[in-house]
Design an enzyme around this catalytic site. Structure first.
Site: not given
Ligand code: SDX
Length: 430
Positions: A306, A364
């Protein structure tokens, strides 16, 4: 007294900016004069360090893992209240008295029907259309039927549009579902509560009486509370940006639905359940956890991570409890996908990669298992998220429209494209 001055030295020139403190949470540096003072923009793709607005509606402490609607912890609202009470709280800022609650419930109840001519919209979609596509199209079309609540300058019309959106989303969502499964539409009923009415519109058929299970209706209502609002997430920011141009509320909500659809946002509940199905069994979990950590593999654990929560999403805890309640009520002793989810969470939370990156289950992760048990196909999961989030979108839209300082949102950019050059006639191009 904290120092409310921020100094920025830009290429040898010193600039002063005000620090503004909120009631809780991070303070902000007011940089609205930065471009005028420095001829420079800030640069923050994804808005990780940017506050787009001032708001009094919802507060998230990502480190603590707390979520407050108008100051009330989500746990208390989910345990003691109901969805329409939370709607009133989000819209008007205070918990309703009994009289206020009864009046609000009555006003929502008497706006649940949609214009009869809208039924024809659904037959314009292919039978296998994704229900989110139907939602985006149908909600956007509401402005073609409810012209008397599109003047955003009129407080009465804003209130009517807000009520219409909250009241009609379950009806439209249920119609999208019925169209999807090829069953006749079921009209809303004024003698049923909000969540019970929705379940009835989804699962009743003309051939026999459908009795709504009160335990499942309570679980559905609680799921709506958990999804109601969440600060300036991507879809809420979309609604605010659309609203800042003066677009009508129905068009703004349609924009929010479109944004929510993405798998990185509200589409993650559908993606998370599909992921659990793909993993299939506990034995396959290590392979998928390794893939999620592999930079060269696009696979991510859906329902994990998140932007704000760097701790357990408090909604995920409540959702997990609700999952067990629903499975118990339905007599589902062992759900293989729940076994995979629980084991996957355990492995991930003890894995160095997830610990270091502070990746926890979000709302989720468990919601898909619950919604599937309630009888919904995965394609309906994000529709239910949109149904519940409509009150948050509307409350944030209303706050923005009523803010006298609000202006059209118009971000700038860091331009790295071609510098000015002259047109070359086609016969001279190489
Ligand atoms: C919702 O914003 C809100 O409030 C949203 C929400 C709401 O109520 O409105 O809470 C609802 O959208 C919840 C999130 C649902 N999405 C997912 O579950 C999809 C999987 N998660 C991600 O794609 C990610 O964690 C996000 C999109 C939720 C957050 O993305 P960020 O903040 O841009 O973080 P990032 O993608 O930069 O990740 C940081 C690091 C990265 O590694 P590095 O590049 O630093 O090496 O963490 C890793 C990412 O690769 N990472 C994951 C991961 N999520 C982040 N690695 C593996 N699995 C994951 N799920």
């Amino acid at each position: 007294m904290a120092d409310n001055n921020a100094k920025l030295n830009v290429r040898g020139a010193a600039h002063d900016f005000d620090v503004l403190d909120g009631s809780i949470g991070p303070s902000v540096v007011n940089i609205s004069s930065l471009y005028k003072d420095t001829d420079m923009f800030t640069y923050d793709p994804g808005f990780t360090s940017t506050a787009s607005c001032e708001s009094k509606i919802t507060y998230i402490d990502g480190d603590e893992g707390t979520l407050l609607y108008r100051g009330y912890p989500i746990e208390q609202l989910a345990d003691h209240g109901d969805f329409l009470e939370s709607c009133y709280l989000l819209l008007y800022g205070e918990l309703p008295t009994k009289v206020q609650k009864d009046d609000f419930v009555s006003r929502v109840t008497y706006h649940t029907m949609i214009h009869e001519q809208m039924n024809r919209f659904f037959s314009g979609f292919r039978r296998d259309a994704h229900p989110m596509a139907i939602m985006v199209g149908t909600v956007g079309a509401l402005s073609a039927f409810y012209h008397d609540s599109t003047d955003i300058a009129d407080p009465h019309q804003r209130m009517v549009a807000s009520l219409r959106m909250i009241a009609k989303m379950p009806t439209i969502a249920a119609m999208a579902y019925k169209y999807h499964v090829g069953q006749p539409f079921v009209y809303p009923r004024n003698d049923l509560g909000y969540a019970a009415n929705f379940l009835h519109m989804c699962f009743a058929v003309p051939c026999e009486e459908y009795k709504v299970n009160p335990v499942l209706a309570r679980a559905m209502d609680r799921i709506f509370i958990l999804h109601a609002d969440h600060e300036q997430n991507a879809s809420t920011s979309t609604v605010r940006l659309a609203g800042s141009s003066g677009a009508n509320p129905f068009a703004c909500i349609a924009a929010g639905i479109a944004c929510l659809w993405g798998p990185a946002h509200g589409g993650a509940n559908e993606a998370a359940l599909n992921m659990l199905s793909e993993i299939g069994s506990v034995d396959n979990i290590p392979e998928y956890v390794e893939r999620a950590k592999d930079k060269d593999d696009p696979f991510r654990l859906m329902g994990f991570g998140h932007r704000v929560y760097k701790n357990y999403d408090p909604r995920a805890r409540i959702m997990q409890k609700t999952t067990h309640e629903v499975l118990g009520e339905l007599g589902i002793k062992d759900d293989p996908l729940l076994d995979v989810a629980i084991e996957l969470e355990k492995i991930a939370l003890n894995d160095e990669y997830f610990i270091e990156k502070k990746l926890y289950p979000n709302i989720d992760f468990y919601s898909g298992i619950t919604l599937r048990a309630l009888g919904f196909p995965t394609t309906m999961f994000t529709v239910l998220f949109a149904l519940a989030r409509t009150v948050g979108w509307i409350a944030q839209w209303k706050e923005m429209v009523e803010d006298p300082s609000q202006r059209i949102g118009r971000p700038r950019q860091l331009y790295t494209g071609a510098t000015k050059r002259d047109y070359t006639p086609i016969d001279q191009r190489r």
